[in-house]
Design a protein around this motif. Structure first.
Motif, PDB file in Angstrom:
ATOM      1  N   THR A   1       0.809  -1.213   0.000  1.00 46.50           N
ATOM      2  CA  THR A   1       0.000   0.000   0.000  1.00 46.50           C
ATOM      3  C   THR A   1       0.847   1.270   0.000  1.00 46.50           C
ATOM      4  O   THR A   1       0.309   2.374  -0.118  1.00 46.50           O
ATOM      5  N   ALA A   2       2.162   1.127   0.125  1.00 53.95           N
ATOM      6  CA  ALA A   2       3.043   2.296   0.142  1.00 53.95           C
ATOM      7  C   ALA A   2       3.002   2.997  -1.215  1.00 53.95           C
ATOM      8  O   ALA A   2       2.953   2.355  -2.262  1.00 53.95           O
ATOM      9  N   LEU A   3       3.047   4.316  -1.173  1.00 58.56           N
ATOM     10  CA  LEU A   3       3.090   5.114  -2.398  1.00 58.56           C
ATOM     11  C   LEU A   3       4.513   5.637  -2.593  1.00 58.56           C
ATOM     12  O   LEU A   3       5.044   6.351  -1.736  1.00 58.56           O
ATOM     13  N   TRP A   4       5.117   5.262  -3.703  1.00 57.03           N
ATOM     14  CA  TRP A   4       6.504   5.636  -3.985  1.00 57.03           C
ATOM     15  C   TRP A   4       6.501   6.963  -4.726  1.00 57.03           C
ATOM     16  O   TRP A   4       5.955   7.088  -5.816  1.00 57.03           O
ATOM     17  N   GLY A   5       7.149   7.964  -4.137  1.00 50.64           N
ATOM     18  CA  GLY A   5       7.069   9.295  -4.715  1.00 50.64           C
ATOM     19  C   GLY A   5       8.358   9.837  -5.283  1.00 50.64           C
ATOM     20  O   GLY A   5       8.339  10.602  -6.232  1.00 50.64           O
ATOM     21  N   ALA A   6       9.505   9.483  -4.694  1.00 53.61           N
ATOM     22  CA  ALA A   6      10.781  10.072  -5.102  1.00 53.61           C
ATOM     23  C   ALA A   6      11.616   9.047  -5.856  1.00 53.61           C
ATOM     24  O   ALA A   6      11.656   7.868  -5.495  1.00 53.61           O
ATOM     25  N   GLY A   7      12.305   9.497  -6.890  1.00 51.47           N
ATOM     26  CA  GLY A   7      13.183   8.616  -7.659  1.00 51.47           C
ATOM     27  C   GLY A   7      14.403   9.360  -8.151  1.00 51.47           C
ATOM     28  O   GLY A   7      14.364  10.576  -8.376  1.00 51.47           O
ATOM     29  N   ALA A   8      15.514   8.655  -8.317  1.00 56.64           N
ATOM     30  CA  ALA A   8      16.753   9.246  -8.821  1.00 56.64           C
ATOM     31  C   ALA A   8      17.641   8.134  -9.367  1.00 56.64           C
ATOM     32  O   ALA A   8      17.458   6.959  -9.044  1.00 56.64           O
ATOM     33  N   ILE A   9      18.588   8.513 -10.197  1.00 57.01           N
ATOM     34  CA  ILE A   9      19.576   7.585 -10.744  1.00 57.01           C
ATOM     35  C   ILE A   9      20.956   8.008 -10.253  1.00 57.01           C
ATOM     36  O   ILE A   9      21.346   9.180 -10.388  1.00 57.01           O
ATOM     37  N   LEU A  10      21.697   7.056  -9.671  1.00 55.37           N
ATOM     38  CA  LEU A  10      23.066   7.334  -9.227  1.00 55.37           C
ATOM     39  C   LEU A  10      24.035   7.319 -10.408  1.00 55.37           C
ATOM     40  O   LEU A  10      23.679   6.914 -11.523  1.00 55.37           O
ATOM     41  N   GLY A  11      25.251   7.715 -10.147  1.00 56.62           N
ATOM     42  CA  GLY A  11      26.254   7.765 -11.200  1.00 56.62           C
ATOM     43  C   GLY A  11      26.525   6.431 -11.852  1.00 56.62           C
ATOM     44  O   GLY A  11      26.921   6.366 -13.025  1.00 56.62           O
ATOM     45  N   ASP A  12      26.333   5.317 -11.111  1.00 51.93           N
ATOM     46  CA  ASP A  12      26.576   3.992 -11.677  1.00 51.93           C
ATOM     47  C   ASP A  12      25.378   3.454 -12.456  1.00 51.93           C
ATOM     48  O   ASP A  12      25.405   2.337 -12.962  1.00 51.93           O
ATOM     49  N   GLY A  13      24.305   4.244 -12.548  1.00 51.63           N
ATOM     50  CA  GLY A  13      23.124   3.822 -13.300  1.00 51.63           C
ATOM     51  C   GLY A  13      22.085   3.079 -12.496  1.00 51.63           C
ATOM     52  O   GLY A  13      21.045   2.690 -13.036  1.00 51.63           O
ATOM     53  N   SER A  14      22.318   2.867 -11.203  1.00 53.99           N
ATOM     54  CA  SER A  14      21.317   2.192 -10.373  1.00 53.99           C
ATOM     55  C   SER A  14      20.219   3.178  -9.974  1.00 53.99           C
ATOM     56  O   SER A  14      20.443   4.391  -9.902  1.00 53.99           O
ATOM     57  N   PHE A  15      19.026   2.649  -9.719  1.00 52.47           N
ATOM     58  CA  PHE A  15      17.841   3.455  -9.431  1.00 52.47           C
ATOM     59  C   PHE A  15      17.582   3.524  -7.929  1.00 52.47           C
ATOM     60  O   PHE A  15      17.741   2.529  -7.210  1.00 52.47           O
ATOM     61  N   LEU A  16      17.186   4.697  -7.455  1.00 55.81           N
ATOM     62  CA  LEU A  16      16.787   4.894  -6.067  1.00 55.81           C
ATOM     63  C   LEU A  16      15.316   5.277  -6.021  1.00 55.81           C
ATOM     64  O   LEU A  16      14.869   6.150  -6.780  1.00 55.81           O
ATOM     65  N   GLY A  17      14.563   4.614  -5.137  1.00 60.31           N
ATOM     66  CA  GLY A  17      13.169   4.966  -4.940  1.00 60.31           C
ATOM     67  C   GLY A  17      12.870   5.155  -3.470  1.00 60.31           C
ATOM     68  O   GLY A  17      13.428   4.463  -2.606  1.00 60.31           O
ATOM     69  N   PHE A  18      11.991   6.112  -3.160  1.00 61.72           N
ATOM     70  CA  PHE A  18      11.650   6.413  -1.771  1.00 61.72           C
ATOM     71  C   PHE A  18      10.140   6.457  -1.619  1.00 61.72           C
ATOM     72  O   PHE A  18       9.431   7.035  -2.456  1.00 61.72           O
ATOM     73  N   GLU A  19       9.635   5.800  -0.548  1.00 61.69           N
ATOM     74  CA  GLU A  19       8.187   5.850  -0.284  1.00 61.69           C
ATOM     75  C   GLU A  19       7.943   6.567   1.035  1.00 61.69           C
ATOM     76  O   GLU A  19       8.790   6.556   1.941  1.00 61.69           O
TER      77      GLU A  19
END
Length: 519
Positions: free
Chosen positions: A209-227
């Protein structure tokens, strides 16, 4: 007719044609084999030649297409006049001639926009729809935000509701999290046309049920998501969708961010902590955060109750937010620049109101291109340069602008006069003839093309017959106008990058200063 579609650039088209002798008893003589498009290709064996009963001759030729604009331009050379739209597709015709007749073989090629985005600091905004209960639902739409005009240009949509948008400089795609507050979330890939594809389920310690709102890509190309329900920060492999780490950042009571972005200079995350009304810095690997010491001021006034739904960094390390204002904390409609020393926000422009929105730019340098430069052009029409004193000044700073046999522009006032001249009526009220109107339009487009090259790097088309010593004629000006108009419109799909700092367009100021030239 055969059909083919290309949507990746640079690309190479391979055309294969066969001439078959279908006579039941006699050999046939192939007298002609030609293709107007493939003039650089040598057809071997060359006619004339005898083809036995049931035999065939096969020809294969390649044709390079460096970018979408080159593919689109082939429509002007279309050998099939019945093709309905020369800005979308072209038809290649292979002609063969026998001693007893002739035939044709055709291939229609559809030029689709590039699926991969250009790695620059163009701002991409995604929005999802809202259900009656306030949860995100599809469709989700992808836009380009233009701070110069404060507008959103729709790129496309997908049925998947998503948020936490981020630009991956490694492969040129956007990544996001598909979540609706009910079903298990997924990592998805979004292309330049707004289409979304699920990569893998998102495995985290957060509830479905969590809503994921924030996203970013690090320098190595991996994805970050925050809920924002239990504050999970997850790092994911964008190729496989595998979870690389999952940490908790603060608590909802002391840490709430709607979006964040990676600073390409130091690799840290920056966002706006609505719980404390301060700009905050997050360590993407450890999950620790530190607020700025000073409370955030918006245009000099303390921020109260605001939220910043989008955060983007330029490649130069400049931070921008898109969010609410003190006047109405429930509407996200303002684009801000952020002072990274004090945390103060300054309004750049006011744009459309968005819900379940997120922003992304390409802040890190992309890998070197393979097989040539396929970066699409960026252009603007005459109204842009006539409304932006900064852009026109930078264009004129590189020297006089030659309009060929229509004259030369050396001053701001004359340039504005060319850009804002009315093709129908002169400044003194005199009605222009059709030929005089044509010259006005060509001069305007030629000046615009020159400024597009000088300001945006979009190489202007080469024109024949426009030399200063050649008297202008309708036969020469009409095709030039068509070519220039097409060129100046071709790169409108991309927004003016943030690094150009074109924050405001004022056509009235330009029109007031315009001094109409004589052609």
């Amino acid at each position: 007719m055969k059909l083919a579609t290309i949507n990746t650039y640079p690309n190479t088209l391979t055309f294969t044609f066969s001439a078959t002798n279908i006579h039941p008893t006699l050999e046939s003589i192939l007298l002609l084999a030609e293709d107007p498009l493939l003039t650089a290709c040598t057809l071997t064996p060359a006619p004339p030649l005898a083809v036995p009963v049931g035999g065939n001759i096969t020809y294969q030729c390649t044709f390079p297409v460096p970018n979408f604009e080159a593919c689109e331009a082939l429509g002007l050379l279309d050998s099939n006049p019945s093709t309905p739209d020369d800005t979308v597709s072209f038809t290649n015709v292979f002609n063969i001639g026998w001693d007893s007749g002739s035939a044709q073989d055709t291939v229609n090629v559809l030029c689709a926009q590039e699926r991969i985005l250009s790695c620059d600091d163009t701002v991409y905004i995604s929005t999802a729809s809202s259900s009656s209960s306030g949860l995100p639902v599809g469709p989700s739409r992808l836009y380009v935000f233009d701070p110069a005009s404060a507008t959103l240009a729709l790129q496309g949509s997908t049925s998947l509701p998503y948020n936490a948008l981020a630009f991956n400089h490694v492969d040129g795609f956007l990544y996001a999290i598909n979540s609706d507050g009910v079903n298990a979330p997924n990592l998805i890939r979004v292309d330049a046309n707004g289409s979304g594809n699920i990569i893998a389920p998102l495995v985290t310690g957060a509830a479905n049920t969590a809503l994921w709102g924030a996203g970013a890509i690090l320098g190595d190309g991996s994805f970050l998501g925050f809920e924002i329900t239990s504050n999970h920060l997850v790092r994911v492999n964008t190729t496989t969708g595998a979870t690389l780490s999952d940490v908790v950042v603060g608590t909802p009571a002391n840490f709430r961010v709607a979006d964040f972005a990676v600073n390409p200079i130091n690799g840290l995350l920056y966002g706006f902590n609505s719980a404390t009304q301060r700009v905050t810095i997050i360590n993407p690997l450890l999950g620790t955060h530190t607020d700025f010491v000073l409370p955030t001021r918006i245009n000099g006034v303390l921020s109260v109750g605001n939220s910043m739904v989008s955060a983007v960094f330029t490649s130069a390390g400049e931070l921008f937010f898109y969010g609410s204002t003190n006047a109405n904390v429930n509407l996200a409609n303002t684009f801000y620049s952020v002072n990274l020393v004090t945390g103060a926000l300054t309004t750049v422009s006011t744009g459309p109101t968005t819900q379940f929105a997120d922003g992304a730019t390409c802040a890190f340098p992309p890998p070197p291109p393979v097989g040539g430069n396929g970066t699409p052009m960026l252009t603007r029409d005459h109204g842009f340069f006539g409304s932006s004193e900064e852009a026109l000044s930078q264009c004129l700073a590189q020297g006089p602008i030659s309009l060929g046999n229509l004259g030369t522009v050396t001053t701001m006032e004359n340039a504005l006069g060319v850009l804002w001249a009315n093709p129908g009526i002169a400044q003194n009220g005199e009605v222009r003839s059709d030929f005089e109107a044509l010259k006005v339009r060509v001069a305007r487009e030629l000046l615009t093309a020159t400024c597009n090259e000088r300001f945006f790097g979009a190489k202007a088309p080469s024109l024949t017959g426009m030399e200063a010593w050649v008297a202008p004629s309708r036969m020469m000006l009409e095709p030039a106008l068509k070519l220039l108009e097409k060129h100046n419109r071709s790169g409108q799909r991309r927004a003016v990058p943030l690094n150009k700092k074109i924050w405001k367009l004022d056509p009235l100021l330009g029109q007031e200063r315009a001094v109409e030239p004589r052609f």
